[in-house]
Design a protein around this motif. Structure first.
Motif, short mmCIF file in Angstrom:
data_model
loop_
_atom_site.label_atom_id
_atom_site.label_comp_id
_atom_site.label_asym_id
_atom_site.label_seq_id
_atom_site.Cartn_x
_atom_site.Cartn_y
_atom_site.Cartn_z
N VAL A 213 -79.37 101.00 -56.35
CA VAL A 213 -79.78 99.77 -55.68
C VAL A 213 -80.90 100.06 -54.68
CG1 VAL A 213 -79.03 97.83 -54.26
CG2 VAL A 213 -77.49 98.77 -55.96
N MET A 214 -80.74 101.14 -53.92
CA MET A 214 -81.77 101.51 -52.95
C MET A 214 -83.10 101.79 -53.65
SD MET A 214 -82.40 102.12 -49.69
CE MET A 214 -80.81 102.46 -48.90
N GLN A 215 -83.06 102.56 -54.70
CA GLN A 215 -84.28 102.98 -55.38
C GLN A 215 -84.92 101.84 -56.18
OE1 GLN A 215 -85.82 106.01 -55.43
NE2 GLN A 215 -84.33 107.28 -54.35
N HIS A 216 -84.09 101.09 -56.88
CA HIS A 216 -84.59 100.16 -57.89
C HIS A 216 -84.69 98.73 -57.41
CE1 HIS A 216 -84.23 97.53 -61.47
NE2 HIS A 216 -84.89 98.48 -62.11
N ASP A 217 -83.74 98.28 -56.60
CA ASP A 217 -83.63 96.85 -56.31
C ASP A 217 -84.26 96.41 -54.99
OD1 ASP A 217 -82.28 96.48 -58.68
OD2 ASP A 217 -80.30 96.68 -57.79
N VAL A 218 -84.40 97.31 -54.04
CA VAL A 218 -85.00 96.93 -52.76
C VAL A 218 -86.41 96.36 -52.93
CG1 VAL A 218 -85.85 97.84 -50.55
CG2 VAL A 218 -83.52 98.35 -51.31
N PRO A 219 -87.26 96.92 -53.83
CA PRO A 219 -88.59 96.32 -54.00
C PRO A 219 -88.57 94.84 -54.38
CG PRO A 219 -88.60 98.53 -54.90
CD PRO A 219 -87.17 98.22 -54.55
N PHE A 222 -88.57 93.15 -51.14
CA PHE A 222 -89.91 93.23 -50.55
C PHE A 222 -90.85 92.21 -51.20
CE2 PHE A 222 -89.39 98.07 -49.61
CZ PHE A 222 -88.58 97.78 -48.53
N ALA A 223 -90.75 92.07 -52.54
CA ALA A 223 -91.63 91.16 -53.27
C ALA A 223 -91.25 89.70 -53.08
CB ALA A 223 -91.61 91.51 -54.76
N GLY A 224 -90.00 89.45 -52.73
CA GLY A 224 -89.55 88.08 -52.46
C GLY A 224 -89.04 87.33 -53.68
N HIS A 225 -88.92 88.00 -54.85
CA HIS A 225 -88.38 87.29 -56.02
C HIS A 225 -86.90 87.58 -56.23
CE1 HIS A 225 -88.49 91.02 -58.34
NE2 HIS A 225 -89.78 91.16 -58.08
N TYR A 226 -86.38 88.64 -55.63
CA TYR A 226 -84.95 88.98 -55.64
C TYR A 226 -84.39 89.23 -57.04
CZ TYR A 226 -85.31 87.40 -50.80
OH TYR A 226 -85.68 87.25 -49.49
N ASP A 227 -85.24 89.51 -58.00
CA ASP A 227 -84.92 89.87 -59.38
C ASP A 227 -84.11 88.83 -60.14
OD1 ASP A 227 -84.73 91.09 -61.79
OD2 ASP A 227 -83.59 92.83 -61.12
N PRO A 228 -84.77 87.74 -60.56
CA PRO A 228 -84.08 86.72 -61.34
C PRO A 228 -83.74 87.15 -62.77
CG PRO A 228 -86.42 86.23 -61.21
CD PRO A 228 -86.19 87.41 -60.31
N SER A 229 -84.16 88.35 -63.19
CA SER A 229 -83.79 88.82 -64.53
C SER A 229 -82.28 89.07 -64.62
CB SER A 229 -84.56 90.09 -64.90
OG SER A 229 -84.16 91.20 -64.13
N PHE A 230 -81.61 89.22 -63.47
CA PHE A 230 -80.15 89.30 -63.44
C PHE A 230 -79.68 88.24 -62.44
CE2 PHE A 230 -75.88 90.80 -62.89
CZ PHE A 230 -75.57 91.43 -64.08
N LEU A 291 -88.06 90.03 -44.99
CA LEU A 291 -88.19 91.44 -45.34
C LEU A 291 -89.30 91.67 -46.35
CD1 LEU A 291 -84.37 92.26 -45.65
CD2 LEU A 291 -85.89 92.75 -43.71
N ARG A 292 -90.35 90.84 -46.31
CA ARG A 292 -91.46 91.02 -47.23
C ARG A 292 -92.27 92.27 -46.83
NH1 ARG A 292 -88.96 87.12 -47.91
NH2 ARG A 292 -87.69 88.83 -48.66
N VAL A 293 -92.70 93.01 -47.85
CA VAL A 293 -93.56 94.18 -47.64
C VAL A 293 -94.67 94.12 -48.69
CG1 VAL A 293 -93.71 96.70 -47.73
CG2 VAL A 293 -91.69 95.62 -46.71
N SER A 294 -95.89 94.20 -48.26
CA SER A 294 -97.02 94.18 -49.20
C SER A 294 -97.00 95.44 -50.05
CB SER A 294 -98.34 94.10 -48.44
OG SER A 294 -98.42 92.89 -47.69
N GLY A 295 -97.35 95.27 -51.32
CA GLY A 295 -97.40 96.44 -52.21
C GLY A 295 -97.48 96.01 -53.65
N ASP A 296 -97.73 96.96 -54.51
CA ASP A 296 -97.83 96.72 -55.94
C ASP A 296 -96.45 96.90 -56.55
OD1 ASP A 296 -98.74 96.24 -58.49
OD2 ASP A 296 -99.59 98.26 -58.76
N TRP A 297 -95.56 95.92 -56.32
CA TRP A 297 -94.19 96.03 -56.77
C TRP A 297 -94.09 95.50 -58.20
CZ3 TRP A 297 -92.57 99.11 -53.32
CH2 TRP A 297 -92.86 98.94 -51.97
N VAL A 298 -93.94 96.38 -59.16
CA VAL A 298 -93.85 95.98 -60.57
C VAL A 298 -92.45 95.42 -60.81
CG1 VAL A 298 -93.94 96.73 -62.97
CG2 VAL A 298 -95.49 97.74 -61.28
N ALA A 299 -92.38 94.16 -61.22
CA ALA A 299 -91.09 93.53 -61.49
C ALA A 299 -90.44 94.19 -62.70
CB ALA A 299 -91.28 92.04 -61.74
N PRO A 300 -89.11 94.30 -62.73
CA PRO A 300 -88.45 94.98 -63.85
C PRO A 300 -88.80 94.41 -65.22
CG PRO A 300 -86.89 94.64 -62.06
CD PRO A 300 -88.14 93.90 -61.68
#
Length: 309
Positions: A213-219, A222-230, A291-300
């Motif tokens: 979760v720390m490695q994969h889901d925190v971005p 940061f991106a603000g989409h909260y991973d709607p794929s799950f 908790l937004r952080v600017s960056g090139d966060w590639v969505a899963p």
């Protein structure tokens, strides 16, 4: 080996593509025929029902929403049991109840079928790449027969008898969801105390607080989409199954109960289709913190299989 795939959702649809890429003659079915468009373009053949499928393949793979849907796959008017199951493999990758599934497959076994449970962990990017860890239970001979199909989709992790795969998946998701809920509290607390989210994330990784979760889901936070794929609705389905298993085994569940309540709150606020990590947005919003952080966060879901690059 001819392989059939039932359930072409976010995870299953991508897993089925990797079976096609591996060179298996592949047949597909979903309640939504349009879900098979890409698979047919890749060379798969459409069938009209699980019954039609099992008559044409050596191995059926399924990945559907939950126990009632698996019951329909097997026992429905056009279910697998309405066809010839003799010698046929059934690899199920659904997150389901081990007790329910051990009962469900009895008539399939009686009809000569060979069941293997292989629920997956990871995320949609692992399904796209074809490296999903898979918790695999079943008779040794059946698991070995299923190995080429499983390894086309991911990594085979043997867990013993049939049904143990479902057990492994549920306790895996128990830890995953508890950590997902806790991370929101930790991140918001850190920011309010003066530690910025990007710095917090970098120093947490690799230490005692680290996890998938720390490695994969925190971005996704940061991106603000909260991973709607799950989506939250899947989280709640899984948490219900986990709670059921804890009750069956007489295991204390205070942490799971608190986590389950937080996910229900996220669903009530943001809707059933909201991303799983909106469980952290609950804490953000209540604290008035972003908790937004600017960056090139590639969505899963934007990951590309190497064969398509």
């Amino acid at each position: 080996m001819k392989v059939g795939f039932i359930g072409l959702g976010t995870m299953g649809g991508n897993a089925a593509k990797n079976i096609i890429r591996a060179g298996f003659e592949t047949y597909v079915f979903d309640l939504r025929p349009e879900a098979a468009t890409d698979h047919i373009a890749m060379g798969a053949k459409w069938v009209d029902s699980p019954r039609d499928m099992i008559g044409q393949v050596d191995c059926v793979v399924s990945m559907v929403f939950g126990p009632p849907h698996l019951d329909a796959v097997l026992n429905g008017p056009e279910g697998l049991l309405k066809g010839d199951c003799q010698g046929k493999l059934w690899i199920d990758m659904t997150t389901s109840s081990p007790r329910f599934m051990r009962e469900l497959v009895k008539p399939f076994v009686a009809a000569g079928g060979r069941p293997v449970d292989a629920p997956v962990t990871g995320s949609v990017d692992a399904a796209i790449r074809g490296d999903m860890p898979m918790f695999v239970g079943g008779e040794d001979a059946d698991v070995e027969a299923a190995r080429p199909v499983i390894e086309a989709m991911g990594e085979l992790r043997k867990v013993g008898k049939y049904g143990n795969g479902y057990v492994a998946k549920l306790v895996n998701n128990q830890l995953w969801k508890v950590h997902a809920a806790a991370i929101g509290e930790a991140m918001v607390c850190a920011k309010k105390a003066g530690l910025e989210p990007d710095v917090w994330w970098e120093v947490m990784k690799g230490g005692a607080a680290d996890s998938f979760v720390m490695q994969h889901d925190v971005p996704s936070i940061f991106a603000g989409h909260y991973d709607p794929s799950f989506p939250i609705k899947l989280c709640l389905k899984d948490l219900g199954l986990i709670k059921e298993l804890l009750e069956e085994t007489g295991t204390r569940s205070e942490m799971l109960d608190a986590c389950y309540a937080r996910f229900r709150e996220a669903g009530d606020r943001y809707g059933a289709e909201a991303g799983e990590m909106t469980v952290c947005k609950v804490v953000e919003d209540d604290a008035g913190v972003e908790l937004r952080v600017s960056g090139d966060w590639v969505a899963p879901w934007e990951v590309i299989h190497q064969a398509a690059e």
